[in-house]
Design a protein around this motif. Sequence first.
Motif, PDB file in Angstrom:
ATOM      1  N   SER A  68       0.819  -1.216   0.000  1.00  0.00           N
ATOM      2  CA  SER A  68       0.000   0.000   0.000  1.00  0.00           C
ATOM      3  C   SER A  68       0.848   1.259   0.000  1.00  0.00           C
ATOM      4  O   SER A  68       0.402   2.316  -0.448  1.00  0.00           O
TER       5      SER A  68
ATOM      6  N   SER B 121      -4.751   1.740  -1.429  1.00  0.00           N
ATOM      7  CA  SER B 121      -5.707   0.770  -0.922  1.00  0.00           C
ATOM      8  C   SER B 121      -5.634  -0.549  -1.667  1.00  0.00           C
ATOM      9  O   SER B 121      -5.303  -0.604  -2.855  1.00  0.00           O
ATOM     10  N   ASP B 122      -5.932  -1.624  -0.949  1.00  0.00           N
ATOM     11  CA  ASP B 122      -6.151  -2.975  -1.467  1.00  0.00           C
ATOM     12  C   ASP B 122      -4.923  -3.883  -1.427  1.00  0.00           C
ATOM     13  O   ASP B 122      -5.068  -5.109  -1.466  1.00  0.00           O
TER      14      ASP B 122
ATOM     15  N   GLN C 262     -10.444   9.476  -3.237  1.00  0.00           N
ATOM     16  CA  GLN C 262      -9.218   9.355  -2.453  1.00  0.00           C
ATOM     17  C   GLN C 262      -8.139  10.212  -3.108  1.00  0.00           C
ATOM     18  O   GLN C 262      -7.968  10.182  -4.329  1.00  0.00           O
TER      19      GLN C 262
ATOM     20  N   ASP D 208      -2.825   8.470   2.204  1.00  0.00           N
ATOM     21  CA  ASP D 208      -4.075   8.472   1.455  1.00  0.00           C
ATOM     22  C   ASP D 208      -5.148   9.154   2.288  1.00  0.00           C
ATOM     23  O   ASP D 208      -5.285   8.868   3.488  1.00  0.00           O
TER      24      ASP D 208
ATOM     25  N   ASP E  17      -9.180   9.631   2.351  1.00  0.00           N
ATOM     26  CA  ASP E  17     -10.432   9.112   1.818  1.00  0.00           C
ATOM     27  C   ASP E  17     -11.581  10.019   2.232  1.00  0.00           C
ATOM     28  O   ASP E  17     -11.653  10.459   3.386  1.00  0.00           O
TER      29      ASP E  17
ATOM     30  N   ARG F 191      -6.996  -1.927   3.159  1.00  0.00           N
ATOM     31  CA  ARG F 191      -8.038  -2.030   2.149  1.00  0.00           C
ATOM     32  C   ARG F 191      -9.232  -1.220   2.627  1.00  0.00           C
ATOM     33  O   ARG F 191      -9.795  -1.484   3.693  1.00  0.00           O
ATOM     34  N   ALA F 192      -9.606  -0.195   1.874  1.00  0.00           N
ATOM     35  CA  ALA F 192     -10.764   0.611   2.231  1.00  0.00           C
ATOM     36  C   ALA F 192     -12.032  -0.211   2.051  1.00  0.00           C
ATOM     37  O   ALA F 192     -12.148  -0.999   1.106  1.00  0.00           O
TER      38      ALA F 192
ATOM     39  N   PRO G  73     -11.170   0.733   7.726  1.00  0.00           N
ATOM     40  CA  PRO G  73     -10.340   0.031   6.739  1.00  0.00           C
ATOM     41  C   PRO G  73      -9.752  -1.250   7.328  1.00  0.00           C
ATOM     42  O   PRO G  73      -9.410  -1.308   8.505  1.00  0.00           O
TER      43      PRO G  73
ATOM     44  N   ARG H  71      -6.672  -3.729   7.753  1.00  0.00           N
ATOM     45  CA  ARG H  71      -5.247  -3.385   7.859  1.00  0.00           C
ATOM     46  C   ARG H  71      -4.378  -4.648   7.918  1.00  0.00           C
ATOM     47  O   ARG H  71      -4.764  -5.651   8.534  1.00  0.00           O
TER      48      ARG H  71
END
Length: 577
Positions: A98, A103-104, A311, A334, A336, A368-369, A392, A394
Motif C-alpha cells: 500500500s 488501498s487494497d 481518495q 491516502d 479518503d 483495504r478501504a 479500513p 489493515r
Amino acid sequence: MRLGDIAAELTVITRDTIERQGFGNVAALLRNVAGLQMTNNGGPGNTTSVFVRGAETRHTVVLIDGVRIDGQSTGGARWENLPVSLIDRVEVLKGPASALYGSDAIGGVVQIFTRQGSGRPQLGLGIGGGNLGQIKADVSLLGGNADFDYAGSLAVDRGTGFNAYGLTTSKNFNPDKDGWRNYNGSLRLGARLAEGQRLELLGLKSRSDVGYDAGKNADDRGITESIAAKLSLKSIWSEVLSTQLSVGQSEENYETRPSAPYLTRTRIRSASLLGFYRINAEHQLNGVLERREDRLVNVDLVAGGAGTRSQNAVGLSYLGTLGALSLQAHGRHDDDSEFGGIDTGSLAAGYRLGGGWRVTASTGNAFRAPTLFHRGSVYGPDTSKGFPELRPERGHNREAGLAWAQGDLDFAITTFRNRVSDLIAFGAAGSCRSTTGCYTNVARAMLKGTSLKGGATLGAVKFSATADFLDPTDANTGRQLQRRAKRFGTLRAETTLRTWTLGANLVGSGERFDDAANKTRLGGYGLLNLDAQLAFAKDWRLQLNVDNAFNRQYQTANFFNQAGRTWFVMLRYAPTL
C-alpha cells in the motif's frame, strides 16, 4: 533498478510462457506462481478467487498498464474475465504494498502489461478447438517506428462446457451444460510528440457470458464486462529527471439473468503524476500524486442505488544501492472522503553475500478501504442508530528471504508473517437495515508461511518447482481460513527436441475447508497438465494442450465441479509483413 536488486518477492511471466502453455485467462496463468492459490466456482468463466499468500482475493491490486481493475461490490477484480491474448507480460509482487499502490494491496499486486508494437508490421492469427465444445480464435497486428507505434488484438473464446454445479438436491440445480462465451479486444497507440515526449493511448474491453445454475428450468447467465482506458504522457526532462502524467478509467459490470436478476456496476476514474529523480547511478527518488474517484450502482445501496467516494494520495520512495547492500523505503498518505487519512510505509533491504547468495528482509503495513457496497448497502452499518462506520482493513507484514543462483541452478526461500486486523465479515443482523445479516469489522487473520521456488537445467531438460507451506488462520477462532490449503506445490519440466517444445506440469494441493467452521472438507488433489509446440514451417506453429491428463475429479469450492480431462489444439501463423 534491476529485478535482481528488488528486495520484495517478485515473479515475472513473459509472453513466451503465455504462448507456450496456452492458458485461457489470467487466473489460470498464475497457477504456477509460488505463494498463489485459486478457487473456481465451476468451469471456465465462472467466479474465480486468487489468494496471494492466503490473503483474501480483494486484498490484491490488479493493474492493466497502470489502470486499476476493481469491483466496489464485495471487492476485487473479476479474474475470470481477464484474457491473455493481449498480454505481453505479468508481474506478481507478493506482500503488502500500500505504500506504493494505496488501498487494497494487503496480499500483493498483479501488474498486467499489454503488448507494444515495434519494427515492421507483424500479423498474428490463431484458431483452435478442443473438447467441451471449445472454439478459440484471435487476430493481432503490431508494428511501429521511433515516431509512432501500434498494437491491436481481437479474440473470441467459447465452449458448450459441462454441468458445473453438483448439488442435485438444491432448488437451483439444473443438469444443463454451463457453457461460456468470451470476447475481447485491445488497442494501444504510442506517438513521439517531441524529443523526450511520448504520448500513449490504451483501450481494452472484455465481455464474458457464462452459464451457471440459479433455477431448474432456465438457462441462467452471468454476464461480465471489463473496460479500461488510459491516456499518458511520458516526459524525459533531463538525464536525471522524468515524469509520467496519466488519466484513466475502468469499469467492472456484472449482471445475472433471468432467474435471479442482479446488476452491479463499478467505475473508477484516476489521475496521477509520477516523478523519477536519479541522484546518481546508485540512488533514486520517486514521487507520486494521485486522485481516485469510485462510483457504484447497485440496487442494494441505501442512497438511491448509487454511491461515490474519492481518495487523494501523495507518496515518496527511495531506492539505493551501497555496494552489496540495496535499500528501499516507501511512504504514502491516502485521504479518503469517507473515513479520512491513513499512512502506510515499508522498508526493505537486500545484501549480496557472494557466491550467488543473497539475503533480503522487509517490513510494512497496508490497508483495504471498505467498498462502497460494504458501507452504503442495506448490509452496512446503520449510522442513523449510532452504529459506527466500517473501518479500513489493515495488514502488518514481516518477511525474510534467502536466494541462490549459479549458472543453470537457482533457489529461493521466503518466510512471512502477515497480521490482518479489522477484517470485514458478514455476521449477525442488528447493526444494519437488513434482517439477514450485517457487515462488521470483527474478523482477524494470521497469515504465516514459507514459500520455496527453484530451477535447474539437467541436460536438455529444464525443471522448475514451487512449494508453499501456509498457515492461514482465523485469529479469533484458530481455525483454517476457507478454501486455502496449507500445502500447495508445482513441478514443471520442459525440453526442446528438434522442432518440438514439450512441457509437463504437476500441480498438488493439500486439503482445505469450504466453511469457516471447518466442517466441510475439500480433499487434496494432484493434476498433470501437458503442453507441446511444433514449429513446422516458417511463421507457422501448432500448439497442443492437455489439462488434467488423468481425468481427476476434485473441487476447490463445495458442490462446484471442475473440468475433467480437457484437450485443445491451436494453429498459429505470425508473419512479418
